[in-house]
Design an enzyme around this catalytic site. Structure first.
Site, mmCIF file in Angstrom:
data_model
loop_
_atom_site.group_PDB
_atom_site.id
_atom_site.type_symbol
_atom_site.label_atom_id
_atom_site.label_comp_id
_atom_site.label_asym_id
_atom_site.label_seq_id
_atom_site.Cartn_x
_atom_site.Cartn_y
_atom_site.Cartn_z
ATOM 1 N N GLU A 79 -9.507 -2.570 0.564
ATOM 2 C CA GLU A 79 -8.202 -1.904 0.511
ATOM 3 C C GLU A 79 -8.390 -0.420 0.822
ATOM 4 O O GLU A 79 -9.401 0.180 0.477
ATOM 5 C CB GLU A 79 -7.630 -2.069 -0.898
ATOM 6 C CG GLU A 79 -6.323 -1.360 -1.168
ATOM 7 C CD GLU A 79 -5.941 -1.396 -2.638
ATOM 8 O OE1 GLU A 79 -4.745 -1.511 -2.929
ATOM 9 O OE2 GLU A 79 -6.841 -1.308 -3.512
ATOM 10 N N ASN A 94 1.194 -0.112 1.309
ATOM 11 C CA ASN A 94 -0.233 -0.404 1.176
ATOM 12 C C ASN A 94 -0.454 -1.705 1.945
ATOM 13 O O ASN A 94 -0.017 -2.777 1.498
ATOM 14 C CB ASN A 94 -0.597 -0.541 -0.305
ATOM 15 C CG ASN A 94 -2.098 -0.601 -0.532
ATOM 16 O OD1 ASN A 94 -2.859 -0.923 0.357
ATOM 17 N ND2 ASN A 94 -2.513 -0.290 -1.751
ATOM 18 N N LYS A 118 1.242 -4.949 0.437
ATOM 19 C CA LYS A 118 0.987 -5.218 -0.983
ATOM 20 C C LYS A 118 2.289 -5.321 -1.773
ATOM 21 O O LYS A 118 3.134 -4.428 -1.728
ATOM 22 C CB LYS A 118 0.094 -4.113 -1.549
ATOM 23 C CG LYS A 118 -0.386 -4.338 -2.978
ATOM 24 C CD LYS A 118 -1.373 -3.236 -3.329
ATOM 25 C CE LYS A 118 -1.936 -3.363 -4.715
ATOM 26 N NZ LYS A 118 -2.937 -2.294 -4.997
ATOM 27 N N GLU A 128 0.331 4.384 -7.477
ATOM 28 C CA GLU A 128 0.752 3.548 -6.349
ATOM 29 C C GLU A 128 2.262 3.383 -6.290
ATOM 30 O O GLU A 128 2.845 3.308 -5.204
ATOM 31 C CB GLU A 128 0.062 2.182 -6.411
ATOM 32 C CG GLU A 128 -1.420 2.254 -6.098
ATOM 33 C CD GLU A 128 -2.028 0.891 -5.858
ATOM 34 O OE1 GLU A 128 -1.517 0.157 -4.990
ATOM 35 O OE2 GLU A 128 -3.021 0.573 -6.548
ATOM 36 N N CYS A 130 -5.805 -6.124 -3.815
ATOM 37 C CA CYS A 130 -6.129 -5.571 -5.128
ATOM 38 C C CYS A 130 -5.355 -6.237 -6.270
ATOM 39 O O CYS A 130 -5.639 -7.356 -6.651
ATOM 40 C CB CYS A 130 -5.934 -4.062 -5.111
ATOM 41 S SG CYS A 130 -6.779 -3.204 -6.473
ATOM 42 N N ASN A 185 -9.562 -1.588 -4.741
ATOM 43 C CA ASN A 185 -10.113 -0.339 -5.272
ATOM 44 C C ASN A 185 -9.754 -0.356 -6.750
ATOM 45 O O ASN A 185 -8.602 -0.079 -7.106
ATOM 46 C CB ASN A 185 -9.465 0.894 -4.637
ATOM 47 C CG ASN A 185 -9.878 1.182 -3.205
ATOM 48 O OD1 ASN A 185 -10.055 2.325 -2.814
ATOM 49 N ND2 ASN A 185 -9.993 0.140 -2.390
#
Length: 307
Positions: free
Chosen positions: A46, A106, A123, A142, A168, A193
């Site tokens: 990622e 993302n 994501k 995020e 993730c 991550n």
């Protein structure tokens, strides 16, 4: 047998000051090494090209946007795509996407062996928070910098099988795997991550975080009879540690390869997609065993409510 010689390519830390070109040079060297081991498909982490920037609280949108890619490939990343094409290798990789309309996601992509982008995923399960939180040991923003993904969980016919993607925090949610499982997915690639310490619960350190990571990937693979290839960005980035734990998990939920370091590292495994068949035709034969008339709450309710 339908085999994909797969390389999960873990990246060690990327510092805030590191240039994209220096990161791409590292990635090319790792891709070359994976090719020497016979790999035809590579899985990168990622946010592959940058540090994990959501740990930094930023108010200036210009500063935020410097971490995003306006196109993929672009001038900085094109050498990676060219080398993958030269090797005849497909890739999965993640990056921060800034769309022409100004939207922020993302994102991960899937390429074929000619480096054509054949799949895109954004994501969906964004963790963390949107505003600065002084009660946390470190920030995880995020929800500030990304929109939830808008492409669902597609599955693509590629590399001789049915391929899916996640990113993730998605790996912690059973819905991620099941939506792809209902499309017959045979291999799910995901980059991550993951901070080594829970920002809201300091006693939850790397050992627990690795346990939950393995548990999520193994259960998703087993319950959907598919391969899961998980690639970490790991190590200490500007004083902030990330777990390693890159994995290749088989369709029975067994870990067949796992990273040993928090640095650049390659895992190569000959993944036979036909190993998915037994689980998909026996205990997880969805057509015979699922009872959707009892699952309505899964899509009709977001939060838990006691009866």
């Amino acid at each position: 047998m339908r085999k994909i010689v797969s390389a999960v390519i873990q990246l060690g830390p990327i510092q805030k000051a590191d240039s994209r070109s220096s990161v791409v040079e590292r990635m090319i060297a790792l891709l070359d090494a994976a090719k020497k081991e016979g790999a035809t498909y590579a899985v990168f982490p990622e946010l592959t090209f940058t540090t994990f920037f959501p740990r930094w609280y930023m108010e200036d949108q210009v500063e935020v946007d410097r971490w995003f890619e306006r196109s993929m490939p672009n001038a900085a990343t094109m050498p990676l795509f060219e080398r993958a094409k030269e090797h005849g290798m497909g890739m999965y990789l993640g990056y921060a996407e800034l769309t022409p309309e100004g939207r922020h996601f993302n994102t991960s992509i899937l390429t074929d062996t000619s480096s054509n982008i054949i799949g895109k995923y954004r994501k969906i399960h964004l963790p963390g928070h949107a505003e600065y939180d002084d009660k946390r040991t470190h920030q995880h923003l995020e929800k500030r910098y990304f929109e939830p993904g808008d492409l669902g969980f597609p599955v693509w016919r590629a590399h001789g099988g049915l391929m899916g993607m996640a990113l993730c925090n998605d790996r912690r949610w059973p819905e991620t795997y099941r939506v792809m499982g209902l499309q017959g997915v045979e291999m799910i690639s995901l980059g991550f991550n993951t901070p080594s310490v829970n920002s809201q619960r300091s006693e939850e350190g790397a050992e627990d975080r690795l346990f939950h990571h393995r548990l999520s990937c193994q259960s998703g693979a087993y319950q959907n009879a598919c391969w899961v290839l998980a690639s970490a960005k790991a190590g200490v980035e500007d004083g902030h540690p990330l777990i390693g734990g890159s994995l290749i998990v088989d369709p029975n939920g067994h870990i067949v390869a796992e990273s040993k370091t928090e640095d650049d590292e390659i895992l190569v495994h000959d993944c036979d997609l036909d190993q998915c068949n037994f689980g998909k035709t026996t205990i997880f034969d969805f057509a015979r065993h699922r009872r959707i008339e009892h699952y309505g709450l899964i899509t009709s309710r977001v939060g838990a409510e006691a009866p």
